[in-house]
Design a protein around this motif. Structure first.
Motif, PDB file in Angstrom:
ATOM      1  N   TYR A   1      15.264   9.159   0.184  1.00 50.24           N
ATOM      2  CA  TYR A   1      14.236   8.142   0.382  1.00 50.24           C
ATOM      3  C   TYR A   1      12.893   8.705   0.046  1.00 50.24           C
ATOM      4  N   TRP A   2      12.068   8.266  -0.699  1.00 54.10           N
ATOM      5  CA  TRP A   2      10.673   8.917  -1.109  1.00 54.10           C
ATOM      6  C   TRP A   2       9.820   7.889  -0.568  1.00 54.10           C
ATOM      7  N   THR A   3       8.406   8.290  -0.013  1.00 53.74           N
ATOM      8  CA  THR A   3       7.431   7.473  -0.032  1.00 53.74           C
ATOM      9  C   THR A   3       6.475   7.357  -1.260  1.00 53.74           C
ATOM     10  N   ALA A   4       5.745   6.497  -1.753  1.00 51.18           N
ATOM     11  CA  ALA A   4       5.000   6.428  -2.633  1.00 51.18           C
ATOM     12  C   ALA A   4       3.762   5.614  -2.671  1.00 51.18           C
ATOM     13  N   ILE A   5       2.529   6.019  -2.708  1.00 52.40           N
ATOM     14  CA  ILE A   5       1.192   5.458  -2.680  1.00 52.40           C
ATOM     15  C   ILE A   5       0.528   5.471  -3.839  1.00 52.40           C
ATOM     16  N   HIS A   6      -0.412   4.586  -4.461  1.00 55.55           N
ATOM     17  CA  HIS A   6      -1.095   4.625  -5.366  1.00 55.55           C
ATOM     18  C   HIS A   6      -2.088   5.803  -5.341  1.00 55.55           C
TER      19      HIS A   6
ATOM     20  N   GLY B   1       3.972   5.695 -13.214  1.00 58.37           N
ATOM     21  CA  GLY B   1       2.760   5.306 -12.706  1.00 58.37           C
ATOM     22  C   GLY B   1       1.786   6.368 -11.953  1.00 58.37           C
ATOM     23  N   ARG B   2       0.527   5.842 -11.677  1.00 54.89           N
ATOM     24  CA  ARG B   2      -0.432   6.704 -11.097  1.00 54.89           C
ATOM     25  C   ARG B   2       0.071   6.914  -9.537  1.00 54.89           C
ATOM     26  N   LEU B   3       0.976   7.554  -9.302  1.00 52.88           N
ATOM     27  CA  LEU B   3       1.428   7.465  -7.935  1.00 52.88           C
ATOM     28  C   LEU B   3       1.631   9.050  -7.251  1.00 52.88           C
ATOM     29  N   ILE B   4       1.205   8.997  -5.892  1.00 56.78           N
ATOM     30  CA  ILE B   4       1.598  10.206  -5.227  1.00 56.78           C
ATOM     31  C   ILE B   4       2.821  10.037  -4.401  1.00 56.78           C
ATOM     32  N   ALA B   5       3.878  11.041  -4.713  1.00 59.50           N
ATOM     33  CA  ALA B   5       5.257  10.721  -3.952  1.00 59.50           C
ATOM     34  C   ALA B   5       5.568  11.809  -2.967  1.00 59.50           C
ATOM     35  N   ARG B   6       5.990  11.592  -1.934  1.00 55.24           N
ATOM     36  CA  ARG B   6       6.654  12.546  -1.016  1.00 55.24           C
ATOM     37  C   ARG B   6       7.909  12.146  -0.601  1.00 55.24           C
TER      38      ARG B   6
ATOM     39  N   ASP C   1       0.787  -1.230  -0.110  1.00 53.19           N
ATOM     40  CA  ASP C   1      -0.006  -0.033   0.076  1.00 53.19           C
ATOM     41  C   ASP C   1       0.856   1.164  -0.055  1.00 53.19           C
ATOM     42  N   VAL C   2       2.052   1.174   0.725  1.00 53.06           N
ATOM     43  CA  VAL C   2       2.878   2.383   0.765  1.00 53.06           C
ATOM     44  C   VAL C   2       4.269   1.858   0.504  1.00 53.06           C
ATOM     45  N   ALA C   3       5.069   2.469  -0.365  1.00 52.63           N
ATOM     46  CA  ALA C   3       6.385   1.923  -0.653  1.00 52.63           C
ATOM     47  C   ALA C   3       7.548   2.837  -0.189  1.00 52.63           C
ATOM     48  N   ILE C   4       8.740   2.489   0.154  1.00 48.19           N
ATOM     49  CA  ILE C   4       9.596   3.685   0.325  1.00 48.19           C
ATOM     50  C   ILE C   4      10.392   3.203  -0.680  1.00 48.19           C
ATOM     51  N   LEU C   5      10.912   4.329  -1.422  1.00 49.19           N
ATOM     52  CA  LEU C   5      11.842   4.118  -2.627  1.00 49.19           C
ATOM     53  C   LEU C   5      12.868   4.860  -2.413  1.00 49.19           C
TER      54      LEU C   5
END
Length: 297
Positions: free
Chosen positions: A260-265, A150-155, A139-143
């Motif tokens: 490091y970034w977080t990403a969620i769909h 992709g249709r992602l929201i990144a922070r 559900d949440v990825a640390i990249l």
């Protein structure tokens, strides 16, 4: 079209083979194969190319997969909104993270989030090759680095630094290099090159273009342990190395920085458990921000 067959098709598409999907679903392989045939007949198009060791999606199958994932995401979001109207955050949230960040930094802090939300189940999984948020592998990825597709929201979470380290025992035996060019004469510890999942993870060339590892370990924590044991000189995350006093910075003026970034769909932006996890990651990184920088001289 039988909607339950669509659910089964999602499982087959994500598993890449009918046998693996059947095991995950608790179904007989022949039954699942028959259901896939019925779905193809109902739609009027071939969805799967069955091979000896798996199943590939046809063009029609790929289109159906994308449609069903959008439907699934909307149902998940709608369910979360309805549940949120009735009570607190609940359910399962899965976080995918690199092993260094996930095991050494995040895992020891998960209990705090669990205390805040007793009905929340938290799963922490490694981010493997081909990791996909759209397929609900997390559900949440640390990249490492900002996602560009992709249709992602990144922070952005934080920058972090890496440097050269060796154990005191190794330096006592082999001596410390006085310049980057002397690294070639030492035992080096690094990643398994053909398993590096992103260009940002290729650190060694930033220190020595002709870097050749004697010990190749596809895990940041594994590299730390090898260097601690005296295997050689490695490029280690500063926030992992600083907790081990037997590790000594080598050529400390040479470092690299990554992020490091977080990403969620984007379909999960309103799901309470996903939002809570994303905010929690930002919170604990903000509290520990100084830990991700280089060691003090």
């Amino acid at each position: 079209m039988n909607w339950d067959d669509c659910r089964l098709f999602l499982a087959v598409a994500r598993a890449g083979q009918i046998l693996a999907a059947a095991r995950a679903l608790g179904l007989n392989q022949a039954t699942l194969s028959r259901r896939m045939g019925a779905l193809e007949a109902a739609i009027g198009a071939k969805l799967l190319v069955r091979r000896t060791h798996g199943s590939d999606l046809t063009e029609a199958g790929q289109e159906l997969l994308e449609t069903l994932e959008r439907v699934e995401a909307e149902l998940i979001a709608r369910q979360a909104r309805l549940r949120g109207a009735e009570g607190g955050v609940a359910g399962v949230v899965r976080v995918g993270a690199p092993d260094g960040f996930g095991v050494a930094f995040l895992a020891p802090r998960l209990a705090r989030l669990g205390e805040r939300h007793p009905d929340l189940r938290i799963q922490l999984v490694p981010t493997p090759r081909g990791f996909s948020l759209s397929r609900r592998e997390a559900d949440v990825a640390i990249l490492v680095g900002r996602p560009d597709r992709g249709r992602l929201i990144a922070r952005k979470l934080t920058d972090y630094s890496l440097g050269l380290y060796a154990s005191r025992d190794y330096l006592a035996r082999r001596g410390a290099p006085e310049g980057l060019s002397e690294l070639a004469g030492h035992d080096l510890v690094g990643y398994v090159e053909d398993l590096i999942t992103a260009p940002a993870l290729s650190y060694s060339a930033s220190f020595l273009r002709s870097w050749r590892s004697r010990f190749e370990i596809s895990s940041a924590i594994g590299q730390v342990e090898a260097v601690r044991a005296g295997a050689g000189i490695g490029v280690l995350h500063d926030y992992l190395a600083r907790s081990h006093p037997e590790l000594v910075p080598v050529l400390r003026e040479h470092r690299v920085t990554r992020s490091y970034w977080t990403a969620i769909h984007e379909d999960l932006r309103d799901v309470g458990r996903v939002r809570v996890m994303s905010d929690f990651l930002a919170e604990i990184v903000r509290e520990s921000h100084g830990a991700f920088g280089p060691p003090e001289a």
